[in-house]
Design a protein around this motif. Structure first.
Motif, short mmCIF file in Angstrom:
data_model
loop_
_atom_site.label_atom_id
_atom_site.label_comp_id
_atom_site.label_asym_id
_atom_site.label_seq_id
_atom_site.Cartn_x
_atom_site.Cartn_y
_atom_site.Cartn_z
N ARG A 131 0.84 -1.19 0.00
CA ARG A 131 0.00 0.00 0.00
C ARG A 131 0.87 1.24 0.00
O ARG A 131 1.67 1.45 0.92
CB ARG A 131 -0.91 0.01 1.23
CG ARG A 131 -2.08 -0.94 1.10
CD ARG A 131 -2.86 -0.97 2.39
NE ARG A 131 -2.15 -1.69 3.43
CZ ARG A 131 -2.47 -1.63 4.72
NH1 ARG A 131 -3.47 -0.87 5.11
NH2 ARG A 131 -1.79 -2.31 5.61
N ILE A 176 2.66 1.97 3.85
CA ILE A 176 2.35 1.07 4.96
C ILE A 176 2.99 -0.27 4.63
O ILE A 176 2.73 -0.83 3.56
CB ILE A 176 0.83 0.90 5.15
CG1 ILE A 176 0.18 2.24 5.48
CG2 ILE A 176 0.55 -0.12 6.26
CD1 ILE A 176 -1.33 2.16 5.65
N ARG A 182 1.20 1.33 10.32
CA ARG A 182 1.78 2.66 10.43
C ARG A 182 2.01 3.24 9.05
O ARG A 182 2.65 2.63 8.20
CB ARG A 182 3.11 2.61 11.19
CG ARG A 182 3.76 4.00 11.34
CD ARG A 182 5.20 3.95 11.77
NE ARG A 182 5.35 3.40 13.10
CZ ARG A 182 6.53 3.33 13.73
NH1 ARG A 182 7.61 3.76 13.12
NH2 ARG A 182 6.60 2.82 14.93
N LEU A 183 1.56 4.48 8.85
CA LEU A 183 1.76 5.19 7.59
C LEU A 183 3.03 6.03 7.73
O LEU A 183 3.06 6.98 8.51
CB LEU A 183 0.54 6.07 7.31
CG LEU A 183 0.49 6.83 5.99
CD1 LEU A 183 0.49 5.85 4.83
CD2 LEU A 183 -0.75 7.71 5.95
#
Lengths: 117, 111
Positions: B31, B92, B98-99
């Motif tokens: 992502r 991610i 976590r971004l």
């Protein structure tokens, strides 16, 4: 659809004072993030909530920063006592949690610009 | 720990020209997001890339993802002044939540 709401927009405090920021995420978004963005840098995650539980706070300076998300909706981030290096924009973001347990795209609020003098 | 690197960090280009911004990341991910930030403003989501080979286009911007190379590109076609902003990629890691953001690319399009 209403976006992520944050307040205040601006805050100036003296070092060693305390300050609190408020965030109201998009309705139905289970995941809430607080990021710190220092001028000229990318946002850095401080804390991530899923509903009202903490998923990640490994980068939160816990000696002075605290955050809570009561009832899994609104959240507050507090700094006590503030230091000069805390001057930054504090961004709140929220995202959905998919049926598969994955976080979706994060939507950001306008941020709170903190200046510590 | 996931590291996200963008280059260039600063880009000054003329209107009408094409250019590419690169985003490399250090661990597996499925992502990747591109955001735009105007001075003094918050982050606006541009693209979400969810699989290897994904390509998304919106106006003069096109984003792609190569998960094997751990690389995403943001291509600008025939730049216009309105595209001047800072562009961030954010990742991610696989099975994570976590971004993590890159440092950003500050783009200035000159007439």
């Amino acid at each position: 659809e209403a976006g992520v709401a944050q307040s205040p927009r601006y805050k100036i405090i003296e070092k060693r004072q305390s300050v609190a920021f408020w965030c109201n995420p998009i309705s139905g978004h289970a995941t809430l993030y607080w990021y710190q963005q220092i001028l000229g840098q990318g946002p850095k995650l401080l804390i991530q909530f899923q509903n009202n539980g903490v998923v990640d706070d490994s980068q939160l300076p816990k000696d002075r920063f605290s955050a809570e998300r009561l009832k899994g909706v609104d959240s507050t981030l507090k700094i006590q006592p503030a230091k000069l290096e805390d001057s930054a924009v504090y961004l709140c973001a929220s995202s959905i949690l998919t049926a598969g347990g994955m976080v979706g795209r994060a939507f950001f609020g306008q941020g709170t610009r903190l200046t510590v003098v | 720990e996931l590291k996200v690197e963008q280059n260039p960090l600063f880009l000054s280009m003329q209107e009408g020209k094409n250019y590419t911004i690169y985003c490399n990341y250090s661990t597996t991910s499925d992502r990747l997001y591109w955001y735009r930030q105007d001075p003094g403003k918050s982050l606006e989501s541009l693209f979400v890339l969810l699989s290897n080979g994904a390509v998304k286009q919106e106006g003069r911007l096109m984003a792609s993802l190569d998960t094997k190379a751990r690389l995403s590109t943001l291509h600008i076609t025939a730049a216009v002044h309105d595209l001047s902003a800072t562009y961030f990629c954010a990742v991610i890691k696989t099975s994570g939540s976590r971004l993590t953001f890159g440092e950003g690319t500050q783009l200035t399009v000159n007439p």
